[in-house]
Design an enzyme around this catalytic site. Structure first.
Site, short mmCIF file in Angstrom:
data_model
loop_
_atom_site.label_atom_id
_atom_site.label_comp_id
_atom_site.label_asym_id
_atom_site.label_seq_id
_atom_site.Cartn_x
_atom_site.Cartn_y
_atom_site.Cartn_z
N HIS A 39 2.59 1.19 3.17
CA HIS A 39 3.65 1.31 2.16
C HIS A 39 4.60 2.47 2.48
O HIS A 39 5.71 2.53 1.94
CB HIS A 39 3.00 1.54 0.79
CG HIS A 39 3.70 0.88 -0.35
ND1 HIS A 39 4.50 -0.24 -0.22
CD2 HIS A 39 3.73 1.19 -1.69
CE1 HIS A 39 4.98 -0.59 -1.41
NE2 HIS A 39 4.54 0.26 -2.30
N ASN A 85 7.74 3.54 -7.44
CA ASN A 85 8.25 2.76 -8.57
C ASN A 85 9.51 3.33 -9.22
O ASN A 85 10.16 2.64 -9.99
CB ASN A 85 7.16 2.62 -9.63
CG ASN A 85 6.01 1.77 -9.15
OD1 ASN A 85 5.97 1.33 -8.00
ND2 ASN A 85 5.04 1.54 -10.02
N ASP A 110 8.86 -1.40 3.49
CA ASP A 110 7.85 -2.31 4.04
C ASP A 110 8.05 -3.70 3.46
O ASP A 110 8.61 -3.85 2.38
CB ASP A 110 6.44 -1.80 3.72
CG ASP A 110 6.20 -1.67 2.22
OD1 ASP A 110 6.99 -0.96 1.55
OD2 ASP A 110 5.26 -2.29 1.70
#
Length: 206
Positions: A39, A85, A110
């Site tokens: 990530h 987020n 990603d």
């Protein structure tokens, strides 16, 4: 790639205040436990570029920033410290602070839908279920901003997506990453110097 070598040769004088600016955003999560995870490929790519350019990241508002110049263009590398987020907060802030239009922003992320190491550069698109892109889209109120998607493949069993994305690379993948980092560096510089369309034509699928 000889044209790229010529294109990137030499650096402009740093005191030019009229340089065209570009914001290069590597998405990732802060914290030691995330450093080498799939990530965090966005962080890793901008780290590599900064290292190759001989510049260091400094802590700033909503992220870490490093800057360098190539042929009259100023590139600002950003690693948001908001966690994935809420990436849009940092992107929006630095676009406004540096007066950078969305067409001069490149977001590196990603992508589970692409085979490992595969590159896709687009000028717009959906968030594809990616929380970082989802928040950027929300804060910018548009899906029309350039993004550079780096394939991490989807080799996980049902119900293990989160563990896979937040897991570390295999040894085989680690061995291939340095070459991919070099290509990513060329993409970022091409984006600033040759433009989005030329960059897509030169690098998509490579």
């Amino acid at each position: 790639m000889k044209w790229l070598t010529k294109l990137f040769a030499g650096k402009p004088k740093e005191h030019n205040t009229n340089m065209k600016k570009y914001l290069i955003v590597g998405l990732g999560n802060i914290g030691a436990e995330y450093v080498n995870t799939r990530h965090n490929i966005g962080f890793k790519i901008v780290d590599f570029v900064a290292q190759q350019q001989g510049v260091s990241f400094e802590t700033a508002k909503l992220g870490a920033i490093a800057e360098f110049s190539v042929k009259g263009r100023k590139l600002i590398l950003l690693k948001p410290n908001t966690y994935m987020n809420l990436s849009g907060k940092a992107v929006h802030y630095w676009m406004e602070k540096e007066n950078i239009p969305k067409e001069n922003v490149l977001v590196i992320t990603d992508d589970l839908n692409l085979p490992f190491g595969t590159i896709r550069i687009k000028g717009k698109g959906s968030d594809g279920g990616h929380n970082g892109l989802k928040n950027i889209q929300l804060l910018l109120n548009t899906t029309e901003y350039p993004r550079f998607r780096f394939g991490i493949s989807d080799q996980f069993k049902k119900g293990q997506q989160v563990d896979y994305v937040l897991g570390e690379w295999t040894e085989e993948e680690k061995a291939k990453l340095p070459e991919r980092y070099e290509v990513a560096k060329q993409i970022i510089e091409s984006f600033a110097l040759a433009g989005l369309n030329n960059t897509m034509n030169s690098f998509n699928g490579k």
